[in-house]
Design a protein around this motif. Structure first.
Motif, PDB file in Angstrom:
ATOM      1  N   SER A  84     -30.140 -38.946   4.385  1.00  0.00           N
ATOM      2  CA  SER A  84     -30.822 -37.724   4.444  1.00  0.00           C
ATOM      3  C   SER A  84     -30.753 -37.301   2.839  1.00  0.00           C
ATOM      4  CB  SER A  84     -30.414 -36.664   5.099  1.00  0.00           C
ATOM      5  OG  SER A  84     -30.725 -37.244   6.651  1.00  0.00           O
ATOM      6  N   GLN A 122     -39.329 -41.286   1.736  1.00  0.00           N
ATOM      7  CA  GLN A 122     -39.385 -41.368   3.122  1.00  0.00           C
ATOM      8  C   GLN A 122     -40.283 -42.777   3.437  1.00  0.00           C
ATOM      9  OE1 GLN A 122     -42.429 -38.561   4.921  1.00  0.00           O
ATOM     10  NE2 GLN A 122     -41.267 -38.452   6.644  1.00  0.00           N
ATOM     11  N   LYS A 170     -34.529 -40.149   5.054  1.00  0.00           N
ATOM     12  CA  LYS A 170     -35.107 -38.884   5.489  1.00  0.00           C
ATOM     13  C   LYS A 170     -35.015 -37.781   4.338  1.00  0.00           C
ATOM     14  CE  LYS A 170     -33.843 -35.346   8.865  1.00  0.00           C
ATOM     15  NZ  LYS A 170     -35.082 -35.265   9.687  1.00  0.00           N
ATOM     16  N   PRO A 171     -36.572 -37.295   4.179  1.00  0.00           N
ATOM     17  CA  PRO A 171     -36.497 -36.099   3.225  1.00  0.00           C
ATOM     18  C   PRO A 171     -36.380 -34.882   3.631  1.00  0.00           C
ATOM     19  CG  PRO A 171     -38.692 -36.983   4.061  1.00  0.00           C
ATOM     20  CD  PRO A 171     -37.826 -37.812   4.650  1.00  0.00           C
ATOM     21  N   LEU A 225     -45.759 -34.936   3.173  1.00  0.00           N
ATOM     22  CA  LEU A 225     -44.761 -35.566   3.920  1.00  0.00           C
ATOM     23  C   LEU A 225     -44.905 -35.683   5.377  1.00  0.00           C
ATOM     24  CD1 LEU A 225     -41.791 -33.448   2.109  1.00  0.00           C
ATOM     25  CD2 LEU A 225     -42.335 -36.125   1.913  1.00  0.00           C
ATOM     26  N   ASN A 272     -36.766 -40.690  10.589  1.00  0.00           N
ATOM     27  CA  ASN A 272     -36.731 -40.342   9.289  1.00  0.00           C
ATOM     28  C   ASN A 272     -37.897 -39.334   9.131  1.00  0.00           C
ATOM     29  OD1 ASN A 272     -39.051 -42.166   9.152  1.00  0.00           O
ATOM     30  ND2 ASN A 272     -38.620 -42.369   6.916  1.00  0.00           N
ATOM     31  N   CYS A 273     -38.359 -38.276   9.823  1.00  0.00           N
ATOM     32  CA  CYS A 273     -39.235 -37.442   9.925  1.00  0.00           C
ATOM     33  C   CYS A 273     -38.667 -36.393   8.913  1.00  0.00           C
ATOM     34  CB  CYS A 273     -39.599 -36.619  11.117  1.00  0.00           C
ATOM     35  SG  CYS A 273     -38.173 -35.677  11.836  1.00  0.00           S
ATOM     36  N   ALA A 274     -39.515 -35.833   8.213  1.00  0.00           N
ATOM     37  CA  ALA A 274     -39.402 -34.727   7.099  1.00  0.00           C
ATOM     38  C   ALA A 274     -38.895 -33.361   7.749  1.00  0.00           C
ATOM     39  CB  ALA A 274     -40.390 -34.746   6.187  1.00  0.00           C
TER      40      ALA A 274
END
Length: 414
Positions: free
Chosen positions: A19, A46, A51-52, A96, A104-106
């Motif tokens: 992250s 991403q 993960k952003p 995003l 890895n959802c923003a």
């Protein structure tokens, strides 16, 4: 896209889904193209499976970041900040993937959410005691300001502690192990990694990207009309497209590598083609297409190209080759209304240019006319004695004014 990187960062990214976050400053309700680099860093992150986290600085926006600033910033009210945060949030959601089904959802966070609960005494006791004044004074952003004439308020001096605490909070609550940002943020980011080490006994990482510059020394993202915004209501897709299309060769060669998702092979091929025939401006056209589609979408890009072709391709054609619909629907050229009475009576070109607002003053307008830099309905105006009257109107209503090579204005006479 990398300027400074903390040892171990690359190994961390190869080891596990990481992250990582970048902070966005809500000083306006839209981001401008200077923010595209951090946005692209999060997009690349991403795409690589990490993960952003986008942090909108509701709290830090109230303090003001001294990095890269020569004087104290104006502080914004809570209401204005909240409005700006909403605008920034909406824009980030375009770029995003926030789908919660993905590992890895923003995610978007606002540092005001955790700072509003902390009292001043609590902050200086739990955070301030971990970082020495000597450490804070050694940072370039602080040194420059202390050596300058304006000095630095206590508010701005504490900024790096506040930003450092953001990193610590995200490390504790969101498992964030990496912070990214512009190279002027290095000192603030490292303070965060130091706080994580001292307060949580943890390890965190950092890297920064270079600040984008222009070959001519001008400020990137600024034109005579001001900032190039990502919001189409502030900078139209046409004006946005024109900015990239008009990039100098040296800038376009650098920017194509930063602002597009083209592969290295495609970019190398393009640079080779450009070296053989720079006049075709294939490099600038590709850059303008890629960035405009990314920010405004395919449809708006097509409209921007259409407007450009109508305005520039037929330089030798008369203005009558443009229909009233063409003139009315041109996306993004600046439009002014002008009183019909003044045109009926006839008005000299210098007064006309100043009164429409195309030039800021008569002096500026006079100079440009004398230098041959003004055209009306595609005909060059060659004397300041030139009179603008009814005979010149296209379709009894319009005047198409060109200032310099690239700036067009449509004046509607009412």
């Amino acid at each position: 896209m990398i300027q400074d990187i903390m040892p171990g960062t690359e190994e961390q990214l190869q080891k596990e889904i990481t992250s990582a976050y970048i902070g966005f400053d809500p000083t306006a309700d839209s981001l401008h193209i200077g923010s595209l680099v951090p946005i692209l860093l999060l997009v690349h992150l991403q795409k690589a499976g990490h993960k952003p986290i986008a942090l909108v600085g509701g709290a830090t926006g109230m303090v003001g970041d001294p990095s890269g600033k020569s004087e104290e910033r104006n502080l914004l009210s809570e209401e204005v900040l909240r409005h700006n945060q909403e605008g920034v949030k909406k824009q980030l959601m375009q770029y995003l993937d926030f789908d919660p089904a993905k590992t890895n959802c923003a995610e978007m966070v606002n540092n005001f959410d955790w700072f509003k609960e902390i009292s001043f005494l609590q902050f200086i006791r739990d955070v301030g005691k971990h970082i020495t004044v000597n450490y804070m004074m050694s940072k370039d952003s602080v040194k420059k300001r202390l050596e300058g004439e304006t000095g630095m308020s206590f508010t701005e001096f504490t900024y790096q502690l506040v930003q450092g605490y953001d990193f610590y909070w995200l490390y504790q609550h969101k498992k964030a192990k990496l912070q990214m940002g512009g190279s002027d943020q290095w000192g603030n980011i490292v303070t965060g990694t130091e706080l994580i080490r001292r307060k949580a006994g943890g390890e965190a990482f950092a890297f920064t990207c270079p600040l984008i510059t222009k070959a001519d020394g001008g400020k990137f993202g600024k034109t005579e009309k001001g900032n190039i915004w990502l919001d189409a209501s502030k900078t139209s897709a046409y004006q946005f497209f024109q900015f990239w299309l008009n990039a100098a060769d040296a800038d376009a060669e650098k920017w194509i590598k930063i602002f597009t998702f083209l592969s290295r092979q495609d970019i190398d091929r393009l640079l080779e083609k450009h070296a053989q025939n720079a006049g075709a401006r294939e490099l600038q056209k590709t850059l303008a297409r890629e960035v405009t589609v990314f920010v405004h979408g395919e449809e708006e890009y097509k409209k921007a190209v259409e407007t450009t072709e109508k305005l520039f391709a037929g330089q030798s054609a008369s203005a009558e080759s443009l229909s009233p619909e063409d003139l009315e629907n041109m996306e993004g050229i600046i439009k002014f209304d002008f009183a019909a009475g003044k045109i009926n009576a006839g008005i000299d070109i210098v007064s006309f240019l100043a009164e429409t607002g195309i030039f800021a003053s008569k002096g500026e307008a006079r100079k440009m006319v004398q230098a041959g830099g003004v055209s009306l309905n595609r005909n060059k105006v060659d004397t300041i004695a030139f009179v603008v009257d009814n005979d010149l109107l296209l379709y009894q209503q319009y005047l198409l004014v060109q200032k310099g090579k690239k700036n067009y204005y449509l004046v509607t006479v009412k």
